[in-house]
Design a protein around this motif. Structure first.
Motif, PDB file in Angstrom:
ATOM      1  N   ILE A 251      62.197  -1.358  42.362  1.00 17.53           N
ATOM      2  CA  ILE A 251      63.782  -0.633  42.797  1.00 17.53           C
ATOM      3  C   ILE A 251      63.175   0.488  43.309  1.00 17.53           C
ATOM      4  O   ILE A 251      63.917   0.945  43.874  1.00 17.53           O
ATOM      5  CB  ILE A 251      63.568  -0.018  40.758  1.00 17.53           C
ATOM      6  CG1 ILE A 251      65.397   0.228  40.371  1.00 17.53           C
ATOM      7  CG2 ILE A 251      63.161   0.951  40.425  1.00 17.53           C
ATOM      8  CD1 ILE A 251      65.424   0.437  39.567  1.00 17.53           C
ATOM      9  N   GLU A 252      62.311   0.828  43.000  1.00 12.07           N
ATOM     10  CA  GLU A 252      61.869   2.504  43.937  1.00 12.07           C
ATOM     11  C   GLU A 252      61.892   1.562  45.868  1.00 12.07           C
ATOM     12  O   GLU A 252      62.673   2.299  47.007  1.00 12.07           O
ATOM     13  CB  GLU A 252      60.866   3.310  44.532  1.00 12.07           C
ATOM     14  CG  GLU A 252      60.976   3.575  43.307  1.00 12.07           C
ATOM     15  CD  GLU A 252      59.701   5.028  42.270  1.00 12.07           C
ATOM     16  OE1 GLU A 252      59.677   5.403  43.324  1.00 12.07           O
ATOM     17  OE2 GLU A 252      59.559   5.599  41.496  1.00 12.07           O
ATOM     18  N   VAL A 253      61.314   0.837  46.306  1.00  7.73           N
ATOM     19  CA  VAL A 253      60.935   0.674  47.598  1.00  7.73           C
ATOM     20  C   VAL A 253      62.609  -0.187  48.355  1.00  7.73           C
ATOM     21  O   VAL A 253      62.968   0.235  49.121  1.00  7.73           O
ATOM     22  CB  VAL A 253      60.199  -1.254  47.621  1.00  7.73           C
ATOM     23  CG1 VAL A 253      60.139  -1.947  48.719  1.00  7.73           C
ATOM     24  CG2 VAL A 253      58.192  -0.754  47.040  1.00  7.73           C
ATOM     25  N   LYS A 254      63.266  -0.902  46.807  1.00  5.91           N
ATOM     26  CA  LYS A 254      65.127  -1.267  46.828  1.00  5.91           C
ATOM     27  C   LYS A 254      65.031  -0.024  47.966  1.00  5.91           C
ATOM     28  O   LYS A 254      66.530   0.633  48.502  1.00  5.91           O
ATOM     29  CB  LYS A 254      64.630  -1.640  45.962  1.00  5.91           C
ATOM     30  CG  LYS A 254      67.153  -2.186  46.085  1.00  5.91           C
ATOM     31  CD  LYS A 254      66.759  -3.411  46.606  1.00  5.91           C
ATOM     32  CE  LYS A 254      68.312  -4.462  45.925  1.00  5.91           C
ATOM     33  NZ  LYS A 254      69.574  -3.543  46.585  1.00  5.91           N
ATOM     34  N   GLU A 255      65.361   1.285  47.026  1.00  9.86           N
ATOM     35  CA  GLU A 255      65.835   2.298  46.782  1.00  9.86           C
ATOM     36  C   GLU A 255      65.640   2.470  48.423  1.00  9.86           C
ATOM     37  O   GLU A 255      66.755   3.206  49.060  1.00  9.86           O
ATOM     38  CB  GLU A 255      65.979   3.537  45.902  1.00  9.86           C
ATOM     39  CG  GLU A 255      66.919   4.412  45.977  1.00  9.86           C
ATOM     40  CD  GLU A 255      66.205   5.527  44.952  1.00  9.86           C
ATOM     41  OE1 GLU A 255      65.549   6.284  44.908  1.00  9.86           O
ATOM     42  OE2 GLU A 255      68.045   5.607  44.363  1.00  9.86           O
ATOM     43  N   ALA A 256      64.129   3.232  48.744  1.00 11.88           N
ATOM     44  CA  ALA A 256      63.966   3.246  50.200  1.00 11.88           C
ATOM     45  C   ALA A 256      64.585   2.281  51.362  1.00 11.88           C
ATOM     46  O   ALA A 256      65.287   3.047  52.359  1.00 11.88           O
ATOM     47  CB  ALA A 256      62.769   3.007  50.334  1.00 11.88           C
ATOM     48  N   TRP A 257      64.455   0.733  50.793  1.00 12.82           N
ATOM     49  CA  TRP A 257      65.004   0.085  51.973  1.00 12.82           C
ATOM     50  C   TRP A 257      66.951   0.681  51.816  1.00 12.82           C
ATOM     51  O   TRP A 257      67.148   0.554  53.167  1.00 12.82           O
ATOM     52  CB  TRP A 257      65.320  -0.978  51.356  1.00 12.82           C
ATOM     53  CG  TRP A 257      65.407  -2.486  52.127  1.00 12.82           C
ATOM     54  CD1 TRP A 257      66.062  -3.495  51.704  1.00 12.82           C
ATOM     55  CD2 TRP A 257      65.363  -2.659  54.156  1.00 12.82           C
ATOM     56  NE1 TRP A 257      66.792  -4.472  52.913  1.00 12.82           N
ATOM     57  CE2 TRP A 257      66.172  -4.078  54.253  1.00 12.82           C
ATOM     58  CE3 TRP A 257      64.559  -1.757  54.804  1.00 12.82           C
ATOM     59  CZ2 TRP A 257      66.122  -4.340  55.067  1.00 12.82           C
ATOM     60  CZ3 TRP A 257      64.620  -3.085  55.947  1.00 12.82           C
ATOM     61  CH2 TRP A 257      64.744  -3.780  56.259  1.00 12.82           C
ATOM     62  N   ASP A 258      68.030   0.794  51.166  1.00 11.26           N
ATOM     63  CA  ASP A 258      69.083   0.848  50.925  1.00 11.26           C
ATOM     64  C   ASP A 258      69.221   2.448  51.844  1.00 11.26           C
ATOM     65  O   ASP A 258      70.091   2.481  52.670  1.00 11.26           O
ATOM     66  CB  ASP A 258      70.033   1.907  49.824  1.00 11.26           C
ATOM     67  CG  ASP A 258      70.368  -0.114  49.014  1.00 11.26           C
ATOM     68  OD1 ASP A 258      69.327  -1.421  49.781  1.00 11.26           O
ATOM     69  OD2 ASP A 258      69.522  -0.073  47.788  1.00 11.26           O
ATOM     70  N   THR A 259      68.237   3.720  51.620  1.00  3.48           N
ATOM     71  CA  THR A 259      68.170   5.154  51.885  1.00  3.48           C
ATOM     72  C   THR A 259      67.863   4.418  53.862  1.00  3.48           C
ATOM     73  O   THR A 259      68.697   5.475  54.485  1.00  3.48           O
ATOM     74  CB  THR A 259      67.617   6.134  51.717  1.00  3.48           C
ATOM     75  OG1 THR A 259      67.265   5.572  50.465  1.00  3.48           O
ATOM     76  CG2 THR A 259      67.707   6.973  52.388  1.00  3.48           C
ATOM     77  N   LEU A 260      66.938   3.858  53.663  1.00  6.63           N
ATOM     78  CA  LEU A 260      67.491   3.113  55.417  1.00  6.63           C
ATOM     79  C   LEU A 260      68.473   2.872  56.143  1.00  6.63           C
ATOM     80  O   LEU A 260      68.648   2.217  57.991  1.00  6.63           O
ATOM     81  CB  LEU A 260      65.724   2.726  55.773  1.00  6.63           C
ATOM     82  CG  LEU A 260      64.500   2.813  55.484  1.00  6.63           C
ATOM     83  CD1 LEU A 260      63.701   1.938  55.533  1.00  6.63           C
ATOM     84  CD2 LEU A 260      64.303   4.749  56.656  1.00  6.63           C
ATOM     85  N   HIS A 261      69.344   2.796  54.944  1.00  9.74           N
ATOM     86  CA  HIS A 261      70.173   1.836  56.368  1.00  9.74           C
ATOM     87  C   HIS A 261      71.675   2.453  55.953  1.00  9.74           C
ATOM     88  O   HIS A 261      72.501   2.409  55.665  1.00  9.74           O
ATOM     89  CB  HIS A 261      70.334   0.769  54.809  1.00  9.74           C
ATOM     90  CG  HIS A 261      69.756  -0.643  55.409  1.00  9.74           C
ATOM     91  ND1 HIS A 261      68.521  -1.384  54.962  1.00  9.74           N
ATOM     92  CD2 HIS A 261      70.220  -1.756  56.813  1.00  9.74           C
ATOM     93  CE1 HIS A 261      68.191  -2.162  56.064  1.00  9.74           C
ATOM     94  NE2 HIS A 261      69.269  -2.520  56.058  1.00  9.74           N
ATOM     95  N   GLY A 262      70.852   3.752  55.199  1.00 13.80           N
ATOM     96  CA  GLY A 262      71.810   5.043  55.607  1.00 13.80           C
ATOM     97  C   GLY A 262      72.719   5.213  54.025  1.00 13.80           C
ATOM     98  O   GLY A 262      74.320   5.875  53.942  1.00 13.80           O
ATOM     99  N   GLY A 264      71.564   6.222  51.429  1.00 11.68           N
ATOM    100  CA  GLY A 264      70.564   6.665  50.179  1.00 11.68           C
ATOM    101  C   GLY A 264      70.908   8.660  49.523  1.00 11.68           C
ATOM    102  O   GLY A 264      72.259   8.298  49.699  1.00 11.68           O
ATOM    103  N   PRO A 265      70.293   8.142  48.254  1.00 11.62           N
ATOM    104  CA  PRO A 265      71.790   9.249  47.269  1.00 11.62           C
ATOM    105  C   PRO A 265      70.514  10.796  47.878  1.00 11.62           C
ATOM    106  O   PRO A 265      70.576  11.087  49.191  1.00 11.62           O
ATOM    107  CB  PRO A 265      70.126   9.385  46.137  1.00 11.62           C
ATOM    108  CG  PRO A 265      69.137   8.725  46.734  1.00 11.62           C
ATOM    109  CD  PRO A 265      69.311   7.672  47.376  1.00 11.62           C
ATOM    110  N   GLU A 266      71.653  11.144  47.783  1.00  9.49           N
ATOM    111  CA  GLU A 266      71.708  13.021  48.754  1.00  9.49           C
ATOM    112  C   GLU A 266      70.324  13.097  48.918  1.00  9.49           C
ATOM    113  O   GLU A 266      69.322  14.180  49.910  1.00  9.49           O
ATOM    114  CB  GLU A 266      72.628  13.821  47.880  1.00  9.49           C
ATOM    115  CG  GLU A 266      73.451  14.604  48.572  1.00  9.49           C
ATOM    116  CD  GLU A 266      74.353  15.399  48.568  1.00  9.49           C
ATOM    117  OE1 GLU A 266      74.655  16.618  48.138  1.00  9.49           O
ATOM    118  OE2 GLU A 266      75.449  14.666  47.788  1.00  9.49           O
TER     119      GLU A 266
END
Ligand code: URA
Length: 433
Positions: A251-262, A264-266
């Motif tokens: 779930i953290e790798v997924k959040e990292a991937w989403d963050t790298l697509h703009g 991500g949480p603030e």
């Protein structure tokens, strides 16, 4: 050389010579200096500290007790980043692709999680097949082709620290600034890096509970770095709450991937942006930190750096499609929604509490032998200072363990609904040389 002279000098605050420190550490590693003698030395350091010169020699001798890496044949600059350990801290997975996208290679050793804090190696292993146990040659090849590589920290890296830490742990000497600083820096200095950014966590979820001790630790680590010709800067960051919204592994790798697509949480975006910008200024890619931050943020929002994460995971044998098609691969028997009991603003009792809850759900290890459930963890549907109405979901728990009632009770204890917002900042202070 004999121990009683050394301990008498240390007890009387007389600076030890280079030869004396080397003899002490080398004898301890060889077992010719006994645990009770080294314990006495540690306690003397706890009370009397170490001079800059003593600390630099102590750190170098610890490094020399094990293997070191060279990066011959790879063109720099090289960068590294280290966090003193937090809950939900997936910064490295975002920082490394960002920095690599600017042509700075990220050459990093990482560890596993234990207790309430996770480890980068465990998180990456949720991409089946991924391994951090690669040879130095392969490490260099991946640095050349992808621009970033992360290796597991093997038992041959700074064995003196492992032995010393185990002794400190049982003799009340873990919380000594010079011993913590040399322990952390010895492991950072094993791989060449032109820039090191240290993320020192402060707060309820960190082992530095206040700003004064965190600042002192930071300055001590910067001075060790300087003595070893490394450019070190430190971010003191808030660990009263978890970083981002995901706590666990996949779930953290997924959040990292989403963050790298703009997406991500603030707080996570801010921390990664500043860490990358500091690195890019330290390696001479930018001369102004604010300009660097703007450029990094633009890359983050464009999604241009995301492929570096995928390429690196695949180069080290990992199946990244598991993250791209997350729901198909990471489902759990129980998905438990925890709701707010009243209206107000969300806050959490402690980052540690959520870290332990995630561990109990199966996402972490209580002992080194425990096996991690990569799909287990927590998602914070609402985070600190978000307005919430009674009955709305604040967090979702994912687990394969049949202890729903106890998990619900523990989760509810972590949620604190306030009448007004709290003063929340992720970066508390920057300390640069
Ligand atoms: N982390 C380390 O690596 N060493 C310490 O002494 C404390 C935290």
């Amino acid at each position: 050389m004999n121990f009683s002279t050394i301990i008498t000098k240390k007890k009387n605050k007389i600076e030890l010579s280079e030869q004396e420190i080397k003899w002490l550490v080398e004898s301890f590693v060889k077992d010719t200096l006994k645990d009770y003698q080294m314990a006495a030395f540690n306690m003397a350091v706890w009370f009397n500290g170490m001079t800059e010169t003593e600390l630099s020699v102590f750190t170098s001798t610890m490094i020399e007790s094990g293997i070191t890496y060279n990066l011959d044949g790879v063109e720099g600059p090289f960068a590294d980043k280290h966090s003193t350990g937090g809950v939900g801290d997936k910064t490295s997975l975002i920082f490394a692709p960002l920095v690599a996208s600017f042509g700075v290679k990220v050459s990093k050793l990482s560890g596993r999680g234990l207790g309430q804090t996770g480890g980068t190696i465990d998180k990456l292993e949720s991409c089946t097949g991924w391994t951090g146990e690669i040879s130095e040659e392969r490490f260099k090849e991946i640095l050349n082709t992808v621009g970033l590589s992360i290796m597991s920290q093997s038992s041959n890296v700074v064995p003196a620290d492992k032995k010393l830490y185990a002794l400190r742990d049982v003799t009340g000497t873990v919380d000594s600034i010079p011993l913590i600083a040399s322990s952390i820096m010895s492991k950072k200095l094993v791989v060449p890096a032109d820039s090191i950014v240290l993320d020192v966590k402060v707060g309820s979820g960190a082992f530095m509970k206040d700003m004064d001790s965190a600042s002192l630790l930071s300055k001590t680590m910067i001075s060790i770095g300087k003595a070893h010709n490394r450019n070190v800067s430190v971010m003191l960051t808030n660990m009263d709450k978890p970083l981002g919204k995901a706590i666990g592994n996949a779930i953290e790798v997924k959040e990292a991937w989403d963050t790298l697509h703009g997406k991500g949480p603030e707080d996570l975006v801010e921390l990664c942006t500043v860490a990358a910008a500091l690195t890019l200024t330290q390696t001479g890619k930018f001369s102004d930190l604010e300009v660097a931050k703007q450029e990094v943020l633009q890359v983050l929002q464009s999604g241009k750096a995301a492929h570096y994460l995928k390429d690196f995971v695949q180069a080290q044998g990992g199946d990244f499609s598991k993250i791209e098609d997350y729901d198909k691969h990471f489902s759990t028997k129980h998905v438990i929604e925890i709701k707010a009991e009243k209206d107000g603003y969300v806050s959490f009792a402690s980052a540690d509490g959520l870290g332990y809850l995630s561990m109990h759900l199966g996402a972490g290890r209580e002992t080194k032998e425990d096996i991690i459930d990569f799909a287990a963890g927590i998602y914070l549907n609402k985070t600190t200072n978000d307005p919430v109405k009674a009955g709305e979901v604040v967090m979702t728990l994912y687990t394969n363990i049949d202890k729903e009632e106890s998990f619900i009770k523990d989760a509810q204890e972590q949620i604190v609904i306030l009448d007004s917002k709290t003063d929340e900042q992720v970066i508390l202070k920057l300390i640069t040389d």
